[in-house]
Design an enzyme around this catalytic site. Structure first.
Site, PDB file in Angstrom:
ATOM      1  N   SER A   1     -13.180   5.262 -14.325  1.00  0.00           N
ATOM      2  CA  SER A   1     -14.139   6.575 -14.877  1.00  0.00           C
ATOM      3  C   SER A   1     -13.285   7.677 -15.095  1.00  0.00           C
ATOM      4  O   SER A   1     -13.164   8.487 -16.203  1.00  0.00           O
ATOM      5  CB  SER A   1     -14.907   7.026 -13.623  1.00  0.00           C
TER       6      SER A   1
ATOM      7  N   ASP B   1       6.858   0.487  -3.460  1.00  0.00           N
ATOM      8  CA  ASP B   1       7.829  -0.240  -2.643  1.00  0.00           C
ATOM      9  C   ASP B   1       7.381  -0.614  -1.440  1.00  0.00           C
ATOM     10  O   ASP B   1       6.562   0.098  -0.494  1.00  0.00           O
ATOM     11  CB  ASP B   1       9.209   0.209  -2.369  1.00  0.00           C
TER      12      ASP B   1
ATOM     13  N   GLU C   1       1.396  11.449 -11.692  1.00  0.00           N
ATOM     14  CA  GLU C   1       2.027  11.954 -13.017  1.00  0.00           C
ATOM     15  C   GLU C   1       0.852  12.278 -14.005  1.00  0.00           C
ATOM     16  O   GLU C   1       0.437  11.166 -14.287  1.00  0.00           O
ATOM     17  CB  GLU C   1       2.901  11.054 -13.527  1.00  0.00           C
TER      18      GLU C   1
ATOM     19  N   TYR D   1      11.479  -0.657   2.143  1.00  0.00           N
ATOM     20  CA  TYR D   1      11.961   0.989   1.494  1.00  0.00           C
ATOM     21  C   TYR D   1      12.144   1.980   2.572  1.00  0.00           C
ATOM     22  O   TYR D   1      10.941   1.940   3.252  1.00  0.00           O
ATOM     23  CB  TYR D   1      10.953   1.244   0.449  1.00  0.00           C
TER      24      TYR D   1
END
Length: 172
Positions: A95, A111, A121, A151
């Site tokens: 959507s 990770d 972003e 990580y």
């Protein structure tokens, strides 16, 4: 293999942490995450990988915020996630995509061992109004085989909010 929604639900509180968690946001093979009420925008038109790039904070009011095309907005999820057993992946919801809104440009791969809020972003094809708390993206989990390292000490581990690029640290 990708975990089913039912398996994600079974792993909550054990091998998958999502806080806050709402069972209603479980999908057949993912979980919907929501948008926090703040964004960062870079202040400079030209960004430099070797330097910290200054940002300004925008608050998304309840009545929404109109995003402009060709501008990068950094947002974050309201949810803190963590897993030491699965590979977390982030994608936009269909959507959201059908409105021409990208929630990640390249960083949808997590990770194993990552703990924190997801920085989004955000980029739009045409002007679009966004709202705080909207279910904007989905997280899903891959199984992993073979030996692996967690990580633990990356630049973005255990973040408290939106993280602008810290790539300049790679040059130090």
């Amino acid at each position: 293999m990708i975990l089913s929604g039912k398996e994600i639900l079974k792993q909550i509180g054990k091998n998958i942490i999502i806080e806050p968690f709402d069972k209603a946001r479980i999908n057949p093979n993912s979980y919907n995450l929501t948008l926090a009420n703040e964004l960062l925008v870079y202040e400079n038109d030209i960004l430099d990988m070797k330097k910290p790039n200054p940002t300004s904070r925008l608050i998304i009011p309840n009545e929404g915020l109109l995003l402009e095309p060709n501008r990068l907005y950094l947002g974050r999820t309201n949810e803190f996630t963590s897993t030491d057993k699965y590979i977390p992946m982030l994608e936009g919801r269909s959507s959201t995509g059908r409105l021409g809104l990208f929630i990640h440009i390249t960083a949808g791969f997590g990770d194993i061992g990552f703990s924190g809020y997801w920085t989004l972003e955000i980029f739009c094809v045409q002007p679009v109004r966004i709202y705080p708390g909207v279910e904007i993206c989905q997280i899903y989990y891959h199984d992993i085989t073979g030996d692996y390292d967690l990580y633990k000490s990356g630049k973005y581990q255990n973040n408290n909010g939106i993280q602008p690029s810290l790539m300049y640290k790679d040059f130090e």
